[in-house]
Design an enzyme around this catalytic site. Structure first.
Site, PDB file in Angstrom:
ATOM      1  N   TYR A  57      11.990 -14.836  -5.520  1.00  0.00           N
ATOM      2  CA  TYR A  57      10.635 -14.424  -5.928  1.00  0.00           C
ATOM      3  C   TYR A  57       9.810 -15.611  -6.429  1.00  0.00           C
ATOM      4  O   TYR A  57       8.580 -15.613  -6.270  1.00  0.00           O
ATOM      5  CB  TYR A  57      10.687 -13.299  -6.973  1.00  0.00           C
ATOM      6  N   ASP A  95       1.464  -9.369  -3.147  1.00  0.00           N
ATOM      7  CA  ASP A  95       0.597 -10.558  -3.168  1.00  0.00           C
ATOM      8  C   ASP A  95      -0.727 -10.208  -3.851  1.00  0.00           C
ATOM      9  O   ASP A  95      -0.968  -9.068  -4.231  1.00  0.00           O
ATOM     10  CB  ASP A  95       0.385 -11.097  -1.739  1.00  0.00           C
ATOM     11  N   HIS A 110       3.803  -1.107  -5.873  1.00  0.00           N
ATOM     12  CA  HIS A 110       5.123  -1.744  -5.878  1.00  0.00           C
ATOM     13  C   HIS A 110       5.161  -2.992  -6.769  1.00  0.00           C
ATOM     14  O   HIS A 110       6.040  -3.829  -6.608  1.00  0.00           O
ATOM     15  CB  HIS A 110       5.548  -2.119  -4.453  1.00  0.00           C
TER      16      HIS A 110
HETATM   17  P1  OAD Z   1       6.846  -3.330   7.036  1.00  0.00           P
HETATM   18  O1  OAD Z   1       7.314  -4.708   7.319  1.00  0.00           O
HETATM   19  O2  OAD Z   1       7.839  -2.240   6.986  1.00  0.00           O
HETATM   20  O3  OAD Z   1       5.754  -2.910   8.124  1.00  0.00           O
HETATM   21  C1  OAD Z   1       4.672  -3.737   8.458  1.00  0.00           C
HETATM   22  C2  OAD Z   1       3.797  -2.979   9.455  1.00  0.00           C
HETATM   23  O4  OAD Z   1       2.652  -3.783   9.702  1.00  0.00           O
HETATM   24  C3  OAD Z   1       4.470  -2.708  10.830  1.00  0.00           C
HETATM   25  O5  OAD Z   1       4.206  -1.366  11.211  1.00  0.00           O
HETATM   26  C4  OAD Z   1       3.768  -3.685  11.759  1.00  0.00           C
HETATM   27  O6  OAD Z   1       3.598  -3.155  13.062  1.00  0.00           O
HETATM   28  C5  OAD Z   1       2.414  -3.820  11.091  1.00  0.00           C
HETATM   29  N1  OAD Z   1       1.753  -5.114  11.367  1.00  0.00           N
HETATM   30  C6  OAD Z   1       2.334  -6.327  11.512  1.00  0.00           C
HETATM   31  N2  OAD Z   1       1.403  -7.275  11.734  1.00  0.00           N
HETATM   32  C7  OAD Z   1       0.195  -6.635  11.720  1.00  0.00           C
HETATM   33  C8  OAD Z   1      -1.154  -7.056  11.901  1.00  0.00           C
HETATM   34  N3  OAD Z   1      -1.469  -8.338  12.130  1.00  0.00           N
HETATM   35  N4  OAD Z   1      -2.132  -6.128  11.845  1.00  0.00           N
HETATM   36  C9  OAD Z   1      -1.830  -4.811  11.619  1.00  0.00           C
HETATM   37  N5  OAD Z   1      -0.584  -4.356  11.448  1.00  0.00           N
HETATM   38  C10 OAD Z   1       0.425  -5.250  11.491  1.00  0.00           C
HETATM   39  O7  OAD Z   1       6.006  -3.430   5.675  1.00  0.00           O
HETATM   40  P2  OAD Z   1       5.574  -2.266   4.679  1.00  0.00           P
HETATM   41  O8  OAD Z   1       5.290  -1.012   5.421  1.00  0.00           O
HETATM   42  O9  OAD Z   1       4.491  -2.822   3.814  1.00  0.00           O
HETATM   43  O10 OAD Z   1       8.755  -2.600  -0.858  1.00  0.00           O
HETATM   44  O11 OAD Z   1       6.884  -2.097   3.808  1.00  0.00           O
HETATM   45  C11 OAD Z   1       6.894  -1.118   2.811  1.00  0.00           C
HETATM   46  C12 OAD Z   1       7.735  -1.577   1.644  1.00  0.00           C
HETATM   47  O12 OAD Z   1       9.032  -1.919   2.113  1.00  0.00           O
HETATM   48  C13 OAD Z   1       7.261  -2.834   0.983  1.00  0.00           C
HETATM   49  O13 OAD Z   1       6.233  -2.639   0.029  1.00  0.00           O
HETATM   50  C14 OAD Z   1       8.504  -3.346   0.332  1.00  0.00           C
HETATM   51  C15 OAD Z   1       9.537  -3.058   1.386  1.00  0.00           C
HETATM   52  O14 OAD Z   1      10.770  -2.765   0.913  1.00  0.00           O
HETATM   53  C16 OAD Z   1       9.052  -3.256  -1.985  1.00  0.00           C
HETATM   54  O15 OAD Z   1       9.088  -4.469  -2.094  1.00  0.00           O
HETATM   55  C17 OAD Z   1       9.332  -2.351  -3.123  1.00  0.00           C
END
Ligand code: OAD
Length: 233
Positions: A57, A95, A110
């Site tokens: 981190y 972030d 989160h």
């Molecule tokens: P993920 O990594 O699971 O998903 C990211 C999503 O963003 C995917 O569906 C990609 O297709 C999409 N994506 C990638 N690049 C993109 C772009 N340029 N424009 C639009 N979409 C794009 O991330 P999160 O859903 O945020 O929790 O993950 C959820 C949680 O899982 C996080 O907050 C984290 C993790 O465990 C904690 O840290 C507690």
């Protein structure tokens, strides 16, 4: 305040920051910056190897200085400036790119990299330096600070505020999240059940497409400014 303007709530995930250079969680190899998510994002992982988790981190926090908000963050800030008091961003991201783009109404469900949580007394405070140096808590003096991040198995922050925002909004948009982590993943269905117009802006399609009135696939830096323009026309 213009009370005829819609109430807009936006849920963002790692995809909105991807084009700023921050990696998403579920990359093709299933690793987050080379680590299994459970190793670096669970109380058990922290207990097993606090030095590694702090180092992880501390590196993520230092990386914030090397990245900038992109066109998607800037467009959401522009939306809030055009409709003051009517726009809330709920982010899963740890972030600070929404704030640096100019968004003011931001809920970090989160947690945040720029904050530390004292495991001894529960005090949360802004912390910009490394935690691996085990600095003392400003409140109780214990050297028990941990990243102020909601790890797997822990309760999200501001759950009640989020529920109120979701049930009271006219438009609910979801940007750049895989929709795999609950409770965030259930918010679109909740908003829709409460009568909101729901919009998905994501690179990839979602399994839960039925939860959305409109779906726009593509990069956030393109789709989000287009969507904001359409709302402000
Ligand atoms: P993920 O990594 O699971 O998903 C990211 C999503 O963003 C995917 O569906 C990609 O297709 C999409 N994506 C990638 N690049 C993109 C772009 N340029 N424009 C639009 N979409 C794009 O991330 P999160 O859903 O945020 O929790 O993950 C959820 C949680 O899982 C996080 O907050 C984290 C993790 O465990 C904690 O840290 C507690």
């Amino acid at each position: 305040m213009n009370t005829s303007s819609p109430n807009i709530v936006i849920l963002t995930g790692a995809g909105i920051s991807a084009e700023s250079g921050l990696s998403t969680f579920r990359d093709a190899n299933g690793l987050w910056e080379g680590h299994r998510v459970e190793e670096v994002a669970s109380p058990e992982g922290f207990a097993a190897d606090p030095v590694m988790v702090h180092r992880f981190y501390d590196a993520r926090r230092a990386q914030l200085a090397e990245v900038e908000p992109n066109a998607a963050h800037l467009a959401l800030a522009r939306l809030e400036q055009a409709l003051p008091g009517r726009v809330t961003v709920i982010t899963q991201n740890v972030d600070d790119l929404h704030e640096r783009a100019g968004s003011r109404s931001v809920i970090h469900m989160h947690g945040q990299l720029r904050s530390a949580l004292c495991a001894a007394c529960g005090h949360r405070a802004e912390h910009l330096g490394d935690l691996g140096d085990t600095p003392p808590c400003q409140q109780c003096g214990e050297r028990a600070l941990r990243p102020d991040i909601v790890w797997f198995g822990e309760a999200i922050y501001d759950g009640e505020r989020i529920y109120d925002a979701i049930t009271d909004c006219d438009i609910f948009a979801v940007i750049g999240t895989s929709g795999m982590v609950y409770p965030a993943a259930g918010l679109a269905a909740e908003a829709r059940a409460n009568g909101a117009h729901t919009v998905l802006l994501n690179l990839d399609p979602h399994d839960d497409a039925n939860d959305y009135t409109e779906v726009y696939e593509g990069r956030a830096s393109e789709r989000v400014p287009e969507w904001v323009d359409s709302l402000l026309r």
